[in-house]
Design a protein around this motif. Structure first.
Motif, PDB file in Angstrom:
ATOM      1  N   VAL A  48       5.171   4.808  -6.595  1.00 53.12           N
ATOM      2  CA  VAL A  48       3.873   4.170  -6.367  1.00 53.12           C
ATOM      3  C   VAL A  48       3.476   3.328  -7.575  1.00 53.12           C
ATOM      4  CG1 VAL A  48       1.413   4.594  -6.010  1.00 53.12           C
ATOM      5  CG2 VAL A  48       3.105   5.959  -4.784  1.00 53.12           C
ATOM      6  N   ALA A  49       3.621   3.896  -8.775  1.00 54.11           N
ATOM      7  CA  ALA A  49       3.254   3.173  -9.992  1.00 54.11           C
ATOM      8  C   ALA A  49       4.082   1.911 -10.166  1.00 54.11           C
ATOM      9  CB  ALA A  49       3.419   4.092 -11.205  1.00 54.11           C
ATOM     10  N   GLN A  50       5.351   1.964  -9.763  1.00 51.21           N
ATOM     11  CA  GLN A  50       6.256   0.841  -9.953  1.00 51.21           C
ATOM     12  C   GLN A  50       6.066  -0.253  -8.913  1.00 51.21           C
ATOM     13  OE1 GLN A  50      10.389   2.004  -9.828  1.00 51.21           O
ATOM     14  NE2 GLN A  50      11.134  -0.090  -9.621  1.00 51.21           N
ATOM     15  N   SER A  51       5.683   0.122  -7.690  1.00 51.44           N
ATOM     16  CA  SER A  51       5.817  -0.803  -6.570  1.00 51.44           C
ATOM     17  C   SER A  51       4.528  -1.207  -5.874  1.00 51.44           C
ATOM     18  CB  SER A  51       6.747  -0.180  -5.504  1.00 51.44           C
ATOM     19  OG  SER A  51       7.954   0.247  -6.080  1.00 51.44           O
ATOM     20  N   CYS A  52       3.453  -0.433  -5.986  1.00 52.09           N
ATOM     21  CA  CYS A  52       2.307  -0.606  -5.096  1.00 52.09           C
ATOM     22  C   CYS A  52       1.106  -1.250  -5.787  1.00 52.09           C
ATOM     23  CB  CYS A  52       1.890   0.743  -4.503  1.00 52.09           C
ATOM     24  SG  CYS A  52       3.201   1.531  -3.544  1.00 52.09           S
ATOM     25  N   ASP A  53       0.317  -1.963  -4.987  1.00 48.64           N
ATOM     26  CA  ASP A  53      -0.944  -2.533  -5.460  1.00 48.64           C
ATOM     27  C   ASP A  53      -2.079  -1.529  -5.308  1.00 48.64           C
ATOM     28  OD1 ASP A  53       0.192  -5.219  -5.867  1.00 48.64           O
ATOM     29  OD2 ASP A  53       0.332  -5.261  -3.682  1.00 48.64           O
ATOM     30  N   ARG A  54      -2.146  -0.899  -4.133  1.00 54.97           N
ATOM     31  CA  ARG A  54      -3.147   0.137  -3.874  1.00 54.97           C
ATOM     32  C   ARG A  54      -2.447   1.376  -3.345  1.00 54.97           C
ATOM     33  NH1 ARG A  54      -7.154  -0.055  -0.182  1.00 54.97           N
ATOM     34  NH2 ARG A  54      -5.940  -1.435   1.182  1.00 54.97           N
ATOM     35  N   MET A  55      -3.152   2.494  -3.354  1.00 51.35           N
ATOM     36  CA  MET A  55      -2.577   3.728  -2.835  1.00 51.35           C
ATOM     37  C   MET A  55      -3.607   4.471  -1.998  1.00 51.35           C
ATOM     38  SD  MET A  55      -2.447   5.960  -6.376  1.00 51.35           S
ATOM     39  CE  MET A  55      -1.852   7.474  -5.612  1.00 51.35           C
ATOM     40  N   ASP A  90      15.970   2.132  -7.612  1.00 51.91           N
ATOM     41  CA  ASP A  90      15.337   1.005  -8.300  1.00 51.91           C
ATOM     42  C   ASP A  90      15.742  -0.316  -7.662  1.00 51.91           C
ATOM     43  OD1 ASP A  90      13.854  -0.080 -10.760  1.00 51.91           O
ATOM     44  OD2 ASP A  90      15.812  -1.041 -10.959  1.00 51.91           O
ATOM     45  N   GLN A  91      16.999  -0.442  -7.277  1.00 48.61           N
ATOM     46  CA  GLN A  91      17.461  -1.679  -6.649  1.00 48.61           C
ATOM     47  C   GLN A  91      16.761  -1.919  -5.314  1.00 48.61           C
ATOM     48  OE1 GLN A  91      21.704  -1.277  -6.335  1.00 48.61           O
ATOM     49  NE2 GLN A  91      22.061  -1.428  -8.542  1.00 48.61           N
ATOM     50  N   ILE A  92      16.599  -0.860  -4.517  1.00 44.60           N
ATOM     51  CA  ILE A  92      15.950  -1.004  -3.213  1.00 44.60           C
ATOM     52  C   ILE A  92      14.485  -1.400  -3.378  1.00 44.60           C
ATOM     53  CG2 ILE A  92      15.219   0.224  -1.131  1.00 44.60           C
ATOM     54  CD1 ILE A  92      18.181  -0.410  -1.146  1.00 44.60           C
ATOM     55  N   LEU A  93      13.780  -0.748  -4.313  1.00 48.57           N
ATOM     56  CA  LEU A  93      12.368  -1.065  -4.533  1.00 48.57           C
ATOM     57  C   LEU A  93      12.201  -2.487  -5.052  1.00 48.57           C
ATOM     58  CD1 LEU A  93      11.139   2.282  -6.119  1.00 48.57           C
ATOM     59  CD2 LEU A  93      10.686   1.447  -3.815  1.00 48.57           C
ATOM     60  N   LEU A 147       0.846  -1.185   0.000  1.00 48.02           N
ATOM     61  CA  LEU A 147       0.000   0.000   0.000  1.00 48.02           C
ATOM     62  C   LEU A 147       0.881   1.234   0.000  1.00 48.02           C
ATOM     63  CD1 LEU A 147      -2.831   1.369   0.366  1.00 48.02           C
ATOM     64  CD2 LEU A 147      -2.407   1.240   2.835  1.00 48.02           C
ATOM     65  N   GLY A 148       0.727   2.088  -1.003  1.00 48.50           N
ATOM     66  CA  GLY A 148       1.473   3.333  -1.079  1.00 48.50           C
ATOM     67  C   GLY A 148       0.735   4.448  -0.365  1.00 48.50           C
ATOM     68  N   VAL A 182       3.191  -4.612   3.088  1.00 50.18           N
ATOM     69  CA  VAL A 182       4.073  -3.442   3.153  1.00 50.18           C
ATOM     70  C   VAL A 182       3.236  -2.169   3.051  1.00 50.18           C
ATOM     71  CG1 VAL A 182       6.034  -2.226   2.115  1.00 50.18           C
ATOM     72  CG2 VAL A 182       5.935  -4.734   2.013  1.00 50.18           C
ATOM     73  N   ILE A 183       3.523  -1.201   3.927  1.00 51.35           N
ATOM     74  CA  ILE A 183       3.036   0.167   3.740  1.00 51.35           C
ATOM     75  C   ILE A 183       4.241   1.008   3.363  1.00 51.35           C
ATOM     76  CG2 ILE A 183       1.950   2.185   4.766  1.00 51.35           C
ATOM     77  CD1 ILE A 183       0.418   0.409   6.622  1.00 51.35           C
ATOM     78  N   LEU A 184       4.205   1.589   2.176  1.00 47.38           N
ATOM     79  CA  LEU A 184       5.329   2.336   1.625  1.00 47.38           C
ATOM     80  C   LEU A 184       4.974   3.817   1.578  1.00 47.38           C
ATOM     81  CD1 LEU A 184       8.098   2.381   0.142  1.00 47.38           C
ATOM     82  CD2 LEU A 184       6.840   1.997  -1.987  1.00 47.38           C
ATOM     83  N   VAL A 185       5.628   4.607   2.412  1.00 49.35           N
ATOM     84  CA  VAL A 185       5.420   6.056   2.426  1.00 49.35           C
ATOM     85  C   VAL A 185       6.328   6.698   1.386  1.00 49.35           C
ATOM     86  CG1 VAL A 185       5.844   8.153   3.756  1.00 49.35           C
ATOM     87  CG2 VAL A 185       4.616   6.252   4.798  1.00 49.35           C
TER      88      VAL A 185
END
Length: 329
Positions: A218-225, A191-194, A38-39, A208-211
């Motif tokens: 967000v576009a690259q890593s998250c399912d919802r925001m 990019d490597q960390i994500l 979740l972003g 995961v909650i990604l702030v």
């Protein structure tokens, strides 16, 4: 990803100031599912980082925390201190925004990993050492066995971030709270960390909650925001749906401010004005003074987060006009 593992209702965090109460978090409602990323996005000062800290009780008096944080059926805000300490780092781990201030500068990285293993596992000394080496290897630090005795200042920025991820993963948590884990890193390391976080999510089955304030992340890593403004969540939904058809004017403004690679080059569109003072919020919608769609009703009444289609919610009275504006862009 249908089982809700974390449910936040009415979460508030208020700081006493000389000008009155400053509500950094003002009634946040969020749900997180098993295995989901979740972003949490918004401008600086919108309450993202304080929300993460409030979940685990990492803000101290005189800050006042209220609401409900249900983690697997337990309200974290009412847990006894000893029980909450078992959750912190054990079931829920945190990656802080700046590793150089989060890591202890006078302790070797291996010892800092060992501290977490001693607190949350039953491993013996030799097994903890082997596990620490495995963790550094897992997060992609070369010559992991030799780096256990190194201090944080002997690591690069990207490697320090990886070391902090290793500490967070020591007890194989079920939830990872990542507070802008790629801030101040160059694009390649970011990019490597994500990519690493997503691989670990898949391998360990974590949520995961990604702030972040970066919509590209967000576009690259998250399912919802979930979009935050002035301490409140104003819109949630699947990332692709929110990007395609935002329903809140603030979300639309954030999306319009991102450079586009298609079509002729055009000036960036900024959101005019500034966020409101936390001690003197305007009546009604906090975004109304900056909103091109605001009506007198918006300035008088506070919109609440309401279901808006499949798996989405929005706190806005002018959703139809906002959606139409995105379609016309």
């Amino acid at each position: 990803m249908t089982d809700t593992v974390l449910s936040i209702r009415g979460l508030t965090a208020s700081f006493p100031t000389s000008r009155g109460e400053a509500a950094a978090v003002a009634g946040v409602d969020l749900d997180l599912r098993a295995g989901e990323v979740l972003g949490l996005v918004g401008e600086s000062g919108s309450g993202k980082s304080v929300t993460l800290r409030a979940i685990l009780g990492l803000v101290r008096p005189p800050v006042r925390i209220a609401g409900q944080v249900l983690w697997q059926g337990r309200d974290l805000l009412t847990l006894p201190p000893a029980a909450l300490r078992r959750v912190r780092g054990g079931e829920i781990a945190t990656i802080f925004q700046e590793p150089m201030t989060a890591l202890n500068p006078v302790l070797p990285i291996g010892l800092q990993i060992d501290e977490s293993l001693r607190a949350h596992t039953q491993l013996g000394r030799r097994a903890r050492h082997d596990r620490a080496r495995e963790l550094l290897d897992l997060v992609g630090i070369p010559a992991a066995a030799k780096r256990l005795d190194d201090y944080p200042h002997q690591f690069s920025g990207g490697m320090r971030q990886r070391a902090m991820i290793a500490i967070a993963l020591a007890s194989e948590p079920q939830l990872l709270l990542a507070d802008e884990p790629t801030t101040a890193l160059d694009v390649t390391i970011q990019d490597q960390i994500l990519t690493l976080l997503l691989q670990l999510r898949d391998r360990l089955g974590m949520s995961v909650i990604l702030v972040t304030h970066d919509l590209g992340v967000v576009a690259q890593s998250c399912d919802r925001m979930a979009v935050m403004y002035a301490g409140r969540v104003v819109e949630t939904g699947p990332v692709a749906d929110v990007f395609r058809q935002p329903r809140h004017a603030y979300t639309l403004g954030l999306l319009n401010s991102v450079p586009r690679g298609d079509g002729p080059r055009q000036p960036l569109q900024s959101i005019e004005g500034s966020p409101p003072s936390l001690t003197d919020r305007p009546p009604g919608c906090a975004f109304a003074p900056r909103c091109a769609f605001a009506t007198p009703y918006c300035r008088a009444e506070l919109p609440v987060l309401t279901a808006a289609g499949h798996d989405a919610a929005v706190a806005c009275f002018e959703t139809d006009r906002v959606s139409a504006a995105r379609g016309a862009a």
